[in-house]
Design a protein around this motif. Structure first.
Motif, mmCIF file in Angstrom:
data_model
loop_
_atom_site.group_PDB
_atom_site.id
_atom_site.type_symbol
_atom_site.label_atom_id
_atom_site.label_comp_id
_atom_site.label_asym_id
_atom_site.label_seq_id
_atom_site.Cartn_x
_atom_site.Cartn_y
_atom_site.Cartn_z
ATOM 1 N N ASN A 73 -10.861 10.145 6.315
ATOM 2 C CA ASN A 73 -10.054 9.897 5.121
ATOM 3 C C ASN A 73 -10.593 8.711 4.340
ATOM 4 O OD1 ASN A 73 -8.322 11.976 5.530
ATOM 5 N ND2 ASN A 73 -6.646 10.735 6.324
ATOM 6 N N MET B 79 -13.677 9.626 2.589
ATOM 7 C CA MET B 79 -13.384 10.440 1.418
ATOM 8 C C MET B 79 -12.914 9.586 0.260
ATOM 9 S SD MET B 79 -14.181 13.399 2.218
ATOM 10 C CE MET B 79 -15.214 12.842 3.535
ATOM 11 N N LEU B 80 -11.998 8.648 0.561
ATOM 12 C CA LEU B 80 -11.449 7.813 -0.490
ATOM 13 C C LEU B 80 -12.544 6.955 -1.106
ATOM 14 C CD1 LEU B 80 -8.055 6.831 1.172
ATOM 15 C CD2 LEU B 80 -8.368 8.220 -0.871
ATOM 16 N N LEU C 100 -15.731 7.808 -1.257
ATOM 17 C CA LEU C 100 -16.544 8.761 -2.037
ATOM 18 C C LEU C 100 -15.905 9.054 -3.384
ATOM 19 C CD1 LEU C 100 -17.563 11.504 0.508
ATOM 20 C CD2 LEU C 100 -19.137 10.265 -0.969
#
Lengths: 203, 169
Positions: B160, B163-164, B166
Motif C-alpha cells: 500500500n 502504491m501511495l 507511486l
C-alpha cells in the motif's frame, strides 16, 4: 485504502501492481457505458456483451505495459471501438425486424417514461429500433464517429484520437452519417416545410 | 451550390444544422441555398428531427443486466488467472521455515521467529509491539500461524505504501 477516491488512471496503475480490486472497480464504473457503446456499434445485445468482455480482457492484458499518458476513457473507448469494428468484420447480421412483440424492453422504460397508450409504446419501440437498425447500415467508420459524437458527446479531436483519424475526417464522417441516417429514416423524420419556415434562415 | 455533389451538399446542410459549418464561403452558400430550395429546407427540419430523436428516450441504450455483468467479471477473472504463469518457486532451503512443522514447531521462540524472518533478534525485538506474541512465565513465544498472518499484513501494508508513493509521483 478507499479505492473509490482514485481516478481511472490511478486504478489502472494499482491494477498493474497486482490490485485486482482496482480492475473490478474500473469495470463497475465503466461497464454500462462501454456496453451501451458496443450495443450501438454492433447492433445486438449479445454481441455487445461479448464485446464488453473482450474490451476489458484487452484492458487487463494491456496492464503490464500501461503508461498513464493519455486520458484513460479515450484509451478505453479506443479499445472498445476496435473490438466492435473487428467483431463486425467477422459477423454480418441482418437488421432486426421491427416486431410488435413486447419481448424487447422499451428504451423508454429505462428512463421511467410510461406510455399509457399501447400504440404510443409500440411506436416508441419501433422508432428506437428503426434508429438502431439505421445505424447498422452505416459504413463502420461513419457509424463509430457518429456514435462517439452524438451518444458519447465527444469532441472532434477526441474522436480523432479514438479512431486514429484526422479531426477533419472525423467531422466529415459524422456529417455524412447524419445525411445517410436522414435518408434512411425519412418516413419517421419527414415534415412539410416551405422556405419561409426555415428556422435558421429567417431574418 | 448547384454544382455540388448532392451527398456533399446534404452533409454541408447537416453540418450547418448542427452549427458546425465553419467555412464562411460554405456558410453563405448553404444559407443562400436554403432560402430558395424547399428540399433543402425540408432537409434542415429533418436533421433537427434526427437530432431530437437521438436525444430522446427512444434512442436510449438498454441496461446491462447486473447478473450478466457479474458473469462477465467472473469470466474476466478466470481469464486473467489462466493467463498468469506462476513463477517457478525457488527451491526452499531446508530450514525451520520450510520444513513441515512438527507439533513442537507450531510454537516459536523469538530467535526462531527471527531466523524465519531472516532478521537479527535485535531487529525483531524492535517490532515486539506489533508482533502477536504471548508470554508464559516470562518466556516470549509466538504461534507460527499468527506470525504468518502478521507477515501477510506487513506485506500488504508495504505494498500500500509503495502504491501511495507511486501515485504521488
Amino acid at each position: 485504502m478507499n479505492l473509490h477516491n482514485f481516478s481511472d488512471k490511478q486504478l489502472m496503475v494499482l491494477f498493474r501492481h497486482g490490485r485486482t480490486e482496482a480492475f473490478d472497480l474500473l469495470f463497475a464504473r465503466h461497464r454500462q457505458k462501454v456496453f451501451a457503446l458496443c450495443w450501438r456499434l454492433t447492433g445486438r445485445r449479445e454481441d455487445a456483451e461479448e464485446a464488453l468482455q473482450e474490451t476489458f480482457l484487452r484492458v487487463a492484458r494491456a496492464a503490464p505495459g500501461y503508461q498513464p499518458t493519455a486520458q484513460w476513457s479515450t484509451w478505453l473507448h479506443r479499445i472498445a471501438v476496435n473490438v466492435c469494428l473487428n467483431h463486425n468484420r467477422r459477423h454480418t447480421h441482418a437488421p432486426q425486424v421491427i416486431s410488435l412483440d413486447a419481448a424487447r424492453p422499451s428504451p423508454a422504460a429505462h428512463h421511467g417514461v410510461v406510455h399509457d397508450d399501447p400504440l404510443d409504446k409500440i411506436q416508441a419501440q419501433e422508432t428506437g429500433l428503426a434508429l438502431q437498425d439505421a445505424l447498422q447500415t452505416l459504413p463502420a467508420p461513419w457509424r463509430a464517429a457518429f456514435v462517439l459524437r452524438v451518444f458519447e458527446d465527444m469532441g472532434y479531436s477526441q474522436i480523432a484520437q479514438t479512431l486514429d483519424i484526422a479531426p477533419g475526417t472525423a467531422k466529415t464522417h459524422v456529417h455524412r452519417a447524419r445525411a445517410a441516417l436522414r435518408r434512411r429514416l425519412k418516413p419517421i423524420l419527414q415534415a412539410p416545410c416551405g422556405p419561409t419556415t426555415n428556422p435558421k434562415v429567417l431574418p | 451550390m448547384t454544382h455540388q455533389d448532392p451527398t456533399t451538399l446534404e452533409a454541408l446542410i447537416a453540418a450547418y444544422e448542427a452549427g458546425e459549418l465553419d467555412d464562411p464561403a460554405e456558410l453563405d452558400a448553404v444559407e443562400a441555398h436554403l432560402r430558395t430550395n424547399n428540399d433543402a429546407c425540408a432537409a434542415m427540419v429533418e436533421f433537427g428531427a434526427l437530432r431530437a430523436l437521438t436525444q430522446s428516450p427512444q434512442a436510449a441504450a438498454p441496461t446491462l443486466d447486473p447478473s450478466r455483468g457479474d458473469d462477465i467479471l467472473a469470466a474476466l477473472h478466470a481469464a486473467m488467472r489462466a493467463a498468469t504463469t506462476p513463477a517457478a518457486p525457488a527451491p526452499a532451503p531446508q530450514t525451520l521455515a520450510s520444513a513441515a512443522p512438527s507439533p513442537e514447531q507450531e510454537i516459536l521462540t523469538l530467535p526462531e521467529a527471527a531466523a524465519l524472518l531472516r532478521v537479527s533478534l535485535e531487529q525483531l525485538e524492535e517490532e515486539l509491539d506489533t508482533l502477536p506474541t504471548f508470554e508464559i512465565s516470562g518466556a516470549v513465544r509466538l504461534r507460527r500461524t499468527r506470525l504468518m498472518a502478521w507477515i501477510n499484513q506487513r506485506e500488504a501494508q508495504t505494498q500500500n505504501n509503495r502504491m501511495l508513493r507511486l501515485l504521488g509521483d
